[in-house]
Write a protein that holds these residues in place. Structure first.
Motif, PDB file in Angstrom:
ATOM      1  N   LYS A  28       0.850  -1.203   0.000  1.00  0.00           N
ATOM      2  CA  LYS A  28       0.000   0.000   0.000  1.00  0.00           C
ATOM      3  C   LYS A  28       0.879   1.244   0.000  1.00  0.00           C
ATOM      4  O   LYS A  28       0.521   2.267  -0.542  1.00  0.00           O
ATOM      5  N   TYR A  29       2.009   1.151   0.684  1.00  0.00           N
ATOM      6  CA  TYR A  29       3.015   2.205   0.634  1.00  0.00           C
ATOM      7  C   TYR A  29       4.350   1.596   1.019  1.00  0.00           C
ATOM      8  O   TYR A  29       4.395   0.465   1.523  1.00  0.00           O
ATOM      9  N   ILE A  30       5.413   2.348   0.762  1.00  0.00           N
ATOM     10  CA  ILE A  30       6.761   1.841   1.005  1.00  0.00           C
ATOM     11  C   ILE A  30       7.526   2.813   1.892  1.00  0.00           C
ATOM     12  O   ILE A  30       7.513   4.017   1.645  1.00  0.00           O
ATOM     13  N   GLU A  31       8.142   2.274   2.930  1.00  0.00           N
ATOM     14  CA  GLU A  31       9.021   3.081   3.767  1.00  0.00           C
ATOM     15  C   GLU A  31      10.429   2.494   3.640  1.00  0.00           C
ATOM     16  O   GLU A  31      10.660   1.328   3.976  1.00  0.00           O
ATOM     17  N   LYS A  32      11.349   3.293   3.145  1.00  0.00           N
ATOM     18  CA  LYS A  32      12.713   2.813   2.935  1.00  0.00           C
ATOM     19  C   LYS A  32      13.427   2.588   4.273  1.00  0.00           C
ATOM     20  O   LYS A  32      13.260   3.355   5.217  1.00  0.00           O
ATOM     21  N   MET A  33      14.233   1.544   4.326  1.00  0.00           N
ATOM     22  CA  MET A  33      15.018   1.257   5.532  1.00  0.00           C
ATOM     23  C   MET A  33      16.496   1.436   5.211  1.00  0.00           C
ATOM     24  O   MET A  33      16.950   1.127   4.109  1.00  0.00           O
ATOM     25  N   GLN A  34      17.226   1.920   6.192  1.00  0.00           N
ATOM     26  CA  GLN A  34      18.656   2.120   6.014  1.00  0.00           C
ATOM     27  C   GLN A  34      19.436   0.831   6.277  1.00  0.00           C
ATOM     28  O   GLN A  34      19.238   0.174   7.297  1.00  0.00           O
ATOM     29  N   ASN A  35      20.315   0.501   5.363  1.00  0.00           N
ATOM     30  CA  ASN A  35      21.171  -0.682   5.537  1.00  0.00           C
ATOM     31  C   ASN A  35      22.611  -0.232   5.756  1.00  0.00           C
ATOM     32  O   ASN A  35      22.976   0.850   5.309  1.00  0.00           O
ATOM     33  N   PRO A  36      23.423  -1.048   6.374  1.00  0.00           N
ATOM     34  CA  PRO A  36      23.091  -2.362   6.923  1.00  0.00           C
ATOM     35  C   PRO A  36      22.385  -2.245   8.287  1.00  0.00           C
ATOM     36  O   PRO A  36      22.643  -1.295   9.021  1.00  0.00           O
ATOM     37  N   VAL A  37      21.558  -3.216   8.593  1.00  0.00           N
ATOM     38  CA  VAL A  37      20.836  -3.202   9.866  1.00  0.00           C
ATOM     39  C   VAL A  37      21.584  -4.031  10.920  1.00  0.00           C
ATOM     40  O   VAL A  37      22.276  -4.993  10.576  1.00  0.00           O
ATOM     41  N   PRO A  38      21.433  -3.666  12.192  1.00  0.00           N
ATOM     42  CA  PRO A  38      22.165  -4.370  13.249  1.00  0.00           C
ATOM     43  C   PRO A  38      21.463  -5.602  13.823  1.00  0.00           C
ATOM     44  O   PRO A  38      22.055  -6.319  14.625  1.00  0.00           O
ATOM     45  N   PHE A  39      20.204  -5.855  13.428  1.00  0.00           N
ATOM     46  CA  PHE A  39      19.467  -6.974  14.033  1.00  0.00           C
ATOM     47  C   PHE A  39      18.820  -7.874  12.987  1.00  0.00           C
ATOM     48  O   PHE A  39      18.408  -7.412  11.923  1.00  0.00           O
ATOM     49  N   VAL A  40      18.741  -9.150  13.358  1.00  0.00           N
ATOM     50  CA  VAL A  40      17.908 -10.102  12.624  1.00  0.00           C
ATOM     51  C   VAL A  40      16.926 -10.676  13.639  1.00  0.00           C
ATOM     52  O   VAL A  40      17.343 -11.153  14.704  1.00  0.00           O
ATOM     53  N   VAL A  41      15.643 -10.588  13.343  1.00  0.00           N
ATOM     54  CA  VAL A  41      14.608 -11.095  14.253  1.00  0.00           C
ATOM     55  C   VAL A  41      13.958 -12.331  13.630  1.00  0.00           C
ATOM     56  O   VAL A  41      13.491 -12.294  12.492  1.00  0.00           O
ATOM     57  N   ILE A  42      13.969 -13.419  14.405  1.00  0.00           N
ATOM     58  CA  ILE A  42      13.422 -14.689  13.921  1.00  0.00           C
ATOM     59  C   ILE A  42      11.987 -14.887  14.439  1.00  0.00           C
ATOM     60  O   ILE A  42      11.714 -14.723  15.631  1.00  0.00           O
ATOM     61  N   HIS A  43      11.109 -15.261  13.520  1.00  0.00           N
ATOM     62  CA  HIS A  43       9.697 -15.519  13.833  1.00  0.00           C
ATOM     63  C   HIS A  43       9.298 -16.910  13.357  1.00  0.00           C
ATOM     64  O   HIS A  43       9.949 -17.478  12.487  1.00  0.00           O
ATOM     65  N   HIS A  44       8.178 -17.408  13.913  1.00  0.00           N
ATOM     66  CA  HIS A  44       7.474 -18.486  13.207  1.00  0.00           C
ATOM     67  C   HIS A  44       6.120 -17.914  12.811  1.00  0.00           C
ATOM     68  O   HIS A  44       5.715 -16.873  13.321  1.00  0.00           O
ATOM     69  N   SER A  45       5.448 -18.598  11.883  1.00  0.00           N
ATOM     70  CA  SER A  45       4.156 -18.043  11.460  1.00  0.00           C
ATOM     71  C   SER A  45       3.049 -18.485  12.409  1.00  0.00           C
ATOM     72  O   SER A  45       2.046 -17.795  12.538  1.00  0.00           O
ATOM     73  N   TYR A  46       3.244 -19.641  13.062  1.00  0.00           N
ATOM     74  CA  TYR A  46       2.207 -20.307  13.861  1.00  0.00           C
ATOM     75  C   TYR A  46       1.060 -20.717  12.930  1.00  0.00           C
ATOM     76  O   TYR A  46       0.840 -21.878  12.691  1.00  0.00           O
ATOM     77  N   ILE A  47       0.363 -19.725  12.387  1.00  0.00           N
ATOM     78  CA  ILE A  47      -0.552 -19.934  11.270  1.00  0.00           C
ATOM     79  C   ILE A  47      -0.048 -19.046  10.136  1.00  0.00           C
ATOM     80  O   ILE A  47       0.241 -17.880  10.402  1.00  0.00           O
ATOM     81  N   PRO A  48       0.066 -19.500   8.904  1.00  0.00           N
ATOM     82  CA  PRO A  48      -0.248 -20.850   8.422  1.00  0.00           C
ATOM     83  C   PRO A  48       0.766 -21.902   8.861  1.00  0.00           C
ATOM     84  O   PRO A  48       1.862 -21.598   9.287  1.00  0.00           O
ATOM     85  N   ALA A  49       0.333 -23.161   8.699  1.00  0.00           N
ATOM     86  CA  ALA A  49       1.174 -24.300   9.054  1.00  0.00           C
ATOM     87  C   ALA A  49       2.336 -24.413   8.070  1.00  0.00           C
ATOM     88  O   ALA A  49       2.370 -23.723   7.047  1.00  0.00           O
ATOM     89  N   ALA A  50       3.263 -25.279   8.398  1.00  0.00           N
ATOM     90  CA  ALA A  50       4.428 -25.502   7.539  1.00  0.00           C
ATOM     91  C   ALA A  50       3.991 -25.881   6.121  1.00  0.00           C
ATOM     92  O   ALA A  50       2.976 -26.555   5.931  1.00  0.00           O
ATOM     93  N   CYS A  51       4.759 -25.432   5.153  1.00  0.00           N
ATOM     94  CA  CYS A  51       4.472 -25.755   3.741  1.00  0.00           C
ATOM     95  C   CYS A  51       5.688 -26.459   3.165  1.00  0.00           C
ATOM     96  O   CYS A  51       6.817 -26.087   3.453  1.00  0.00           O
ATOM     97  N   TYR A  52       5.449 -27.471   2.345  1.00  0.00           N
ATOM     98  CA  TYR A  52       6.548 -28.340   1.895  1.00  0.00           C
ATOM     99  C   TYR A  52       6.773 -28.336   0.390  1.00  0.00           C
ATOM    100  O   TYR A  52       7.611 -29.072  -0.104  1.00  0.00           O
ATOM    101  N   ASN A  53       6.012 -27.496  -0.313  1.00  0.00           N
ATOM    102  CA  ASN A  53       6.245 -27.374  -1.758  1.00  0.00           C
ATOM    103  C   ASN A  53       5.909 -25.953  -2.197  1.00  0.00           C
ATOM    104  O   ASN A  53       5.294 -25.186  -1.446  1.00  0.00           O
ATOM    105  N   LEU A  54       6.334 -25.636  -3.409  1.00  0.00           N
ATOM    106  CA  LEU A  54       6.203 -24.275  -3.917  1.00  0.00           C
ATOM    107  C   LEU A  54       4.758 -23.776  -3.861  1.00  0.00           C
ATOM    108  O   LEU A  54       4.490 -22.669  -3.383  1.00  0.00           O
ATOM    109  N   GLU A  55       3.837 -24.591  -4.317  1.00  0.00           N
ATOM    110  CA  GLU A  55       2.443 -24.147  -4.375  1.00  0.00           C
ATOM    111  C   GLU A  55       1.896 -23.840  -2.991  1.00  0.00           C
ATOM    112  O   GLU A  55       1.259 -22.807  -2.768  1.00  0.00           O
ATOM    113  N   ASP A  56       2.144 -24.731  -2.041  1.00  0.00           N
ATOM    114  CA  ASP A  56       1.635 -24.516  -0.689  1.00  0.00           C
ATOM    115  C   ASP A  56       2.310 -23.314  -0.022  1.00  0.00           C
ATOM    116  O   ASP A  56       1.688 -22.584   0.745  1.00  0.00           O
TER     117      ASP A  56
END
Ligand SMILES: [Zn+2]
Length: 205
Positions: A28-56
């Motif tokens: 809907k809009y774009i906000e530019k971010m400055q690189n390089p960034v100092p953090f990497v944040v790891i998430h899981h989706s919880y939902i949706p469930a794991a997908c095992y092929n390209l289509e899913d």
């Protein structure tokens, strides 16, 4: 070239499916971010469930974009990238746009969603390898700082289980894992991030 983490080599290029590749809608809009960034944040989706092929996995990406744009009224899918159990990385907001995945960290981090519910199970090895490869690529190409700090979402957001207990235990062994991201030597928080009060997924995502 990079880490050999638990025997997982991460020197090769990750396969990245572009936005066009999963039929993303435009942001809907774009906000530019400055690189390089100092953090990497790891998430899981919880939902949706794991997908095992390209289509899913494409369907999972579309579902998350719908949810984030329509239900949460965000500009776009919240994550910088997502990674499927098919071993592919999927471009979300990408390297240089501010995400919506971890309030107060959005302007200074790459947010990677490991698609699936990883509270009790560990993602397949190739999924984790791809996450490592993606981080390595980000460093090599100047999007992520060399001495970046890796954190799980729950470390920077009160009241969430994300990225799931089992996965969180795993990332504690990863290179650059940071026990205390709010330690005073770290960059101070910028207050311009989206402060969304999550609803039903609050405790899980
Ligand atoms: Zn999360």
């Amino acid at each position: 070239m990079s880490h050999d983490n638990n025997g997982v080599l991460s020197h090769s290029e990750p396969t990245i499916v572009s936005r066009e590749g999963w039929n993303a809608r435009p942001p809907k809009y774009i906000e530019k971010m400055q690189n390089p960034v100092p953090f990497v944040v790891i998430h899981h989706s919880y939902i949706p469930a794991a997908c095992y092929n390209l289509e899913d996995c494409k369907t999972a990406m579309q579902w998350m974009q719908d949810f984030h744009q329509n239900n949460r009224s965000w500009a776009d899918i919240g994550y910088s990238f997502a990674v499927g159990s098919d071993g592919r990385a999927y471009e979300g907001r990408g390297w240089s746009r501010v995400g919506a995945h971890a309030p107060t960290y959005n302007t200074k981090s790459i947010g990677i969603c490991i698609i699936g519910d990883w509270r009790e199970e560990l993602p397949p090895e190739k999924q984790l390898t791809t996450v490592q490869q993606l981080i390595t690529k980000g460093i090599r190409e100047g999007y992520i700082m060399n001495d970046y700090k890796l954190v799980g979402h729950k470390q920077v957001r009160e009241g969430t289980e994300c990225p799931g207990d089992r996965l969180f235990k795993e990332i504690k062994n990863w290179p650059n894992y940071c026990q205390d991201p709010s330690a005073p030597n770290n960059i101070k928080i910028v207050a311009e991030d989206t402060q969304i009060d999550d609803n039903r997924l609050k405790r899980k995502t």
